[in-house]
Motif scaffolding. Structure first.
Motif, PDB file in Angstrom:
ATOM      1  N   GLY A 117      55.434 -36.287  -0.679  1.00 21.43           N
ATOM      2  CA  GLY A 117      55.210 -34.978  -1.112  1.00 21.43           C
ATOM      3  C   GLY A 117      54.975 -34.010   0.032  1.00 21.43           C
ATOM      4  N   LEU A 118      55.502 -34.158   1.175  1.00 20.12           N
ATOM      5  CA  LEU A 118      55.541 -33.289   2.419  1.00 20.12           C
ATOM      6  C   LEU A 118      54.291 -32.337   2.447  1.00 20.12           C
ATOM      7  N   PRO A 119      53.286 -32.711   2.530  1.00 12.64           N
ATOM      8  CA  PRO A 119      52.116 -31.740   2.453  1.00 12.64           C
ATOM      9  C   PRO A 119      51.914 -30.911   3.551  1.00 12.64           C
ATOM     10  N   ASP A 120      51.104 -30.054   3.427  1.00 14.21           N
ATOM     11  CA  ASP A 120      51.329 -29.088   4.641  1.00 14.21           C
ATOM     12  C   ASP A 120      50.000 -29.571   5.757  1.00 14.21           C
ATOM     13  N   VAL A 121      50.365 -29.080   7.096  1.00 12.62           N
ATOM     14  CA  VAL A 121      49.226 -29.690   7.929  1.00 12.62           C
ATOM     15  C   VAL A 121      48.272 -29.020   7.886  1.00 12.62           C
ATOM     16  N   GLY A 122      48.083 -27.487   7.633  1.00 13.82           N
ATOM     17  CA  GLY A 122      47.216 -26.967   7.355  1.00 13.82           C
ATOM     18  C   GLY A 122      46.699 -25.787   8.355  1.00 13.82           C
ATOM     19  N   PHE A 123      47.637 -25.960   9.257  1.00 15.82           N
ATOM     20  CA  PHE A 123      47.555 -24.711  10.349  1.00 15.82           C
ATOM     21  C   PHE A 123      49.015 -24.724  11.052  1.00 15.82           C
ATOM     22  N   ASN A 124      49.284 -23.649  11.764  1.00 22.85           N
ATOM     23  CA  ASN A 124      50.400 -23.535  12.592  1.00 22.85           C
ATOM     24  C   ASN A 124      50.196 -22.311  13.834  1.00 22.85           C
ATOM     25  N   SER A 125      51.131 -22.509  14.734  1.00 25.61           N
ATOM     26  CA  SER A 125      50.969 -21.600  15.638  1.00 25.61           C
ATOM     27  C   SER A 125      50.862 -20.342  15.159  1.00 25.61           C
ATOM     28  N   MET A 126      51.520 -19.763  14.158  1.00 23.49           N
ATOM     29  CA  MET A 126      51.528 -18.436  13.596  1.00 23.49           C
ATOM     30  C   MET A 126      50.170 -18.025  13.048  1.00 23.49           C
ATOM     31  N   THR A 127      49.519 -19.076  12.686  1.00 27.89           N
ATOM     32  CA  THR A 127      48.072 -18.644  11.960  1.00 27.89           C
ATOM     33  C   THR A 127      46.895 -19.016  13.059  1.00 27.89           C
ATOM     34  N   THR A 128      47.223 -19.825  13.908  1.00 26.43           N
ATOM     35  CA  THR A 128      45.634 -20.060  14.765  1.00 26.43           C
ATOM     36  C   THR A 128      46.242 -20.086  16.168  1.00 26.43           C
ATOM     37  N   GLY A 129      47.478 -20.072  16.461  1.00 24.89           N
ATOM     38  CA  GLY A 129      48.040 -19.884  17.726  1.00 24.89           C
ATOM     39  C   GLY A 129      47.757 -21.395  18.561  1.00 24.89           C
ATOM     40  N   GLN A 130      47.656 -22.183  17.807  1.00 28.46           N
ATOM     41  CA  GLN A 130      47.392 -23.615  18.199  1.00 28.46           C
ATOM     42  C   GLN A 130      49.023 -24.289  17.564  1.00 28.46           C
ATOM     43  N   ARG A 131      49.730 -24.858  18.538  1.00 28.99           N
ATOM     44  CA  ARG A 131      50.925 -25.587  18.141  1.00 28.99           C
ATOM     45  C   ARG A 131      50.567 -26.927  17.464  1.00 28.99           C
ATOM     46  N   GLN A 132      51.350 -27.359  16.364  1.00 25.70           N
ATOM     47  CA  GLN A 132      50.811 -28.525  15.856  1.00 25.70           C
ATOM     48  C   GLN A 132      51.113 -29.743  16.873  1.00 25.70           C
ATOM     49  N   SER A 133      52.136 -29.630  17.818  1.00 24.12           N
ATOM     50  CA  SER A 133      52.365 -30.648  18.669  1.00 24.12           C
ATOM     51  C   SER A 133      51.462 -30.934  19.680  1.00 24.12           C
ATOM     52  N   GLU A 134      50.315 -30.163  19.868  1.00 26.57           N
ATOM     53  CA  GLU A 134      49.206 -30.456  20.494  1.00 26.57           C
ATOM     54  C   GLU A 134      48.381 -31.461  19.909  1.00 26.57           C
ATOM     55  N   LEU A 135      48.857 -32.045  18.706  1.00 30.55           N
ATOM     56  CA  LEU A 135      47.770 -33.084  17.984  1.00 30.55           C
ATOM     57  C   LEU A 135      48.488 -34.344  18.490  1.00 30.55           C
ATOM     58  N   LEU A 136      49.652 -34.313  19.291  1.00 35.20           N
ATOM     59  CA  LEU A 136      50.270 -35.551  19.686  1.00 35.20           C
ATOM     60  C   LEU A 136      49.304 -36.611  20.306  1.00 35.20           C
TER      61      LEU A 136
END
Length: 544
Positions: free
Chosen positions: A223-242
């Motif tokens: 279903g390709l669900p959203d992560v719930g945040f991205n760098s545009m909305t929070t300033g935190q890049r999703q890749s920081e969760l790696l």
């Protein structure tokens, strides 16, 4: 060209990978045989005796397949051929034949998460249109918004920006890296069958193993669900969760089905064919799931690379890795640098401080049980090149984030007085990235035979690692009581002991009771019945 005069077969030991030292060859930056400024397969072939004499057991080659080279070959257009930039299949066959004759094994990079946008499958997908069988091989989706003008979800590219690109018919395709690297749909049986055949193609040519790029990435959540945040909305890049948290496009449980299908293929070939995962997971327990008798043989221990220069940090990482190794029954893989990370001389402080620490870290790594990976040039003590002109940088991540991996990819220096220091033949002055003037004293020629040089330190340490019975044992280590800031552990085989001591305390320490020193990263001086180990130094002591 160099070819062995009396070919000898590879060692027959199927478990060679459990304690091997693997040398990563970044192909475009290792050795240039045709004077075009880019490293190639014949360049590797010519330098094989150097690698044999260094004391490594195997080479891992970064991608040399047909590619537009948008991401240095990690965008593959033809998985069964060699890019003309690096040579041809005959060059590969000659190179691997010579390597095996010298007792060296060859591991090649496999890039299964995505292809190049120049791959025939992707061209067919674009031409066929929405809903076609050709598009099912990739991850195409309709967009959100009234006209589908918004991406299907909030996923971000590891290289920065959205992970989706819209095509002319209005659909979007997923690319977790560059737009030139569309992600494959690994729930499609044709994709799975294709890569099983690609594995056999290279195994038939004699490769001894595979490094699996983005091994955690092939399956995306239904279903390709959203992560719930991205760098545009929070300033935190999703890749920081790696390596810290779960993302819907990484480390999904179904990915293990792929490796359970691959393992019987590897096991059907003689000589201990293996695979090592470049995998990121949120816990050591989830990372350990990639390893086992029915999946992959190894997974990189990036925690060791990420350890800070402190005794507590190293000890915690080592203890965790060895504990997980015991659980899965497979060796830990230690790594200090690679083509994606800043060189550890620079990470540890740069200059003389960084070099001292890097040399000590090498002795620490080589004394540990398991498999060690060496990135080309670290045996020379190369630092990161931090001042490359922006216009020369080629890393696609640089254009999207301003971050660049090019500084660890500068061609290594072989000899001579002027850049590029023997990278190409006959005084060739071409080099795809420029080497700094300070590298003249760091070249292979400048360090060969020089007592105390980093190159000779590596040669000595690797020779002892191969010959010393205590280091041949695959068991664990015994930590010894020390003063704060000092790491010391012992490995034992029968009546023979080898003790590794690393001084991260900030002051010189006296080491005694462990026998005679056999190698040290800095000069030792005798004091009473012991030896003074300087700050930021390591030494091995032997007692028989």
């Amino acid at each position: 060209m160099t070819s062995a005069t009396t070919p000898t077969p590879r060692p027959a030991d199927d478990d060679w990978w459990r304690s091997a030292v693997v040398y990563q060859v970044y192909v475009r930056s290792f050795a240039d045989a045709n004077s075009d400024g880019v490293g190639d397969l014949q360049g590797i072939r010519q330098r094989l005796p150097y690698l044999r004499d260094l004391g490594v057991d195997a080479l891992w080659l970064t991608p040399f397949y047909t590619s537009p080279q948008v991401d240095a070959g990690y965008d593959v257009a033809d998985y069964r051929n060699v890019d003309p930039l690096f040579g041809n299949l005959t060059d590969f066959d000659e190179m691997i034949t010579d390597a095996h004759a010298l007792g060296l094994r060859i591991i090649v990079d496999m890039v299964p998460n995505h292809t190049s946008s120049a791959h025939p499958w992707f061209a067919a997908a674009l031409a066929a249109g929405p809903g076609s069988p050709e598009r099912e091989r990739y991850l195409f989706a309709d967009g959100k918004g009234e006209q589908g003008e918004l991406p299907p979800n909030d996923w971000e590219s590891i290289f920065g920006g959205p992970a989706w690109t819209r095509v002319v018919d209005g659909q979007w395709y997923l690319h977790l890296f560059d737009p030139a690297q569309p992600d494959l749909n690994w729930r499609h049986p044709e994709v799975r069958a294709e890569f099983e055949d690609i594995l056999r193609f290279w195994l038939d040519r004699g490769v001894d193993g595979f490094r699996i790029d983005v091994a955690h990435g092939m399956i995306k959540a239904e279903g390709l669900p959203d992560v719930g945040f991205n760098s545009m909305t929070t300033g935190q890049r999703q890749s920081e969760l790696l390596g810290k948290g779960r993302l819907p496009y990484f480390d999904q449980d179904e990915v293990h089905d792929i490796y359970r299908a691959w393992r019987p293929i590897l096991d059907s070939y003689p000589g201990g064919r293996m695979a090592v995962a470049e995998a990121w997971a949120e816990t050591p327990q989830r990372l350990a799931r990639y390893i086992g008798p029915d999946e992959l043989h190894q997974a990189f221990s990036f925690d060791f690379l990420d350890a800070t220069w402190s005794a507590d940090s190293f000890r915690k990482v080592i203890d965790t890795a060895l504990a997980e190794s015991t659980i899965v029954g497979a060796p830990t893989t230690w790594v200090l640098s690679n083509h994606d990370r800043q060189r550890h001389v620079t990470r540890y402080g740069d200059g003389e401080v960084g070099l001292r620490r890097a040399r000590a870290a090498a002795l620490l790594m080589f004394a540990l049980p398991g498999c060690a990976y060496v990135y080309q040039g670290e045996e020379l003590g190369l630092p990161e090149v931090l001042d490359l002109p922006d216009e020369l940088r080629q890393d696609p991540a640089f254009r999207r984030t301003g971050e660049s991996r090019d500084g660890c990819r500068v061609p290594i220096p072989w000899g001579g007085e002027l850049p590029p220091y023997g990278f190409g033949p006959g005084g060739s002055e071409l080099s795809w990235l420029p080497a700094p003037a300070t590298w003249r004293s760091l070249s292979v020629a400048a360090q060969t035979g020089i007592s105390g040089s980093t190159l000779e330190l590596y040669r000595t340490a690797l020779r002892i690692r191969h010959e010393h019975p205590a280091l041949a044992e695959v068991g664990g280590i015994t930590w010894l009581e020390t003063e704060p800031g000092v790491l010391a552990f012992r490995r034992v085989a029968g009546d023979t002991e080898l003790t590794c001591v690393v001084n991260i305390s900030g002051a010189d320490v006296t080491v005694s009771g462990h026998g005679r020193p056999v190698v040290a990263s800095a000069d030792l001086t005798e004091r009473g019945d012991g030896h003074v180990l300087p700050v930021d130094a390591a030494a091995w002591f032997e007692r028989r």
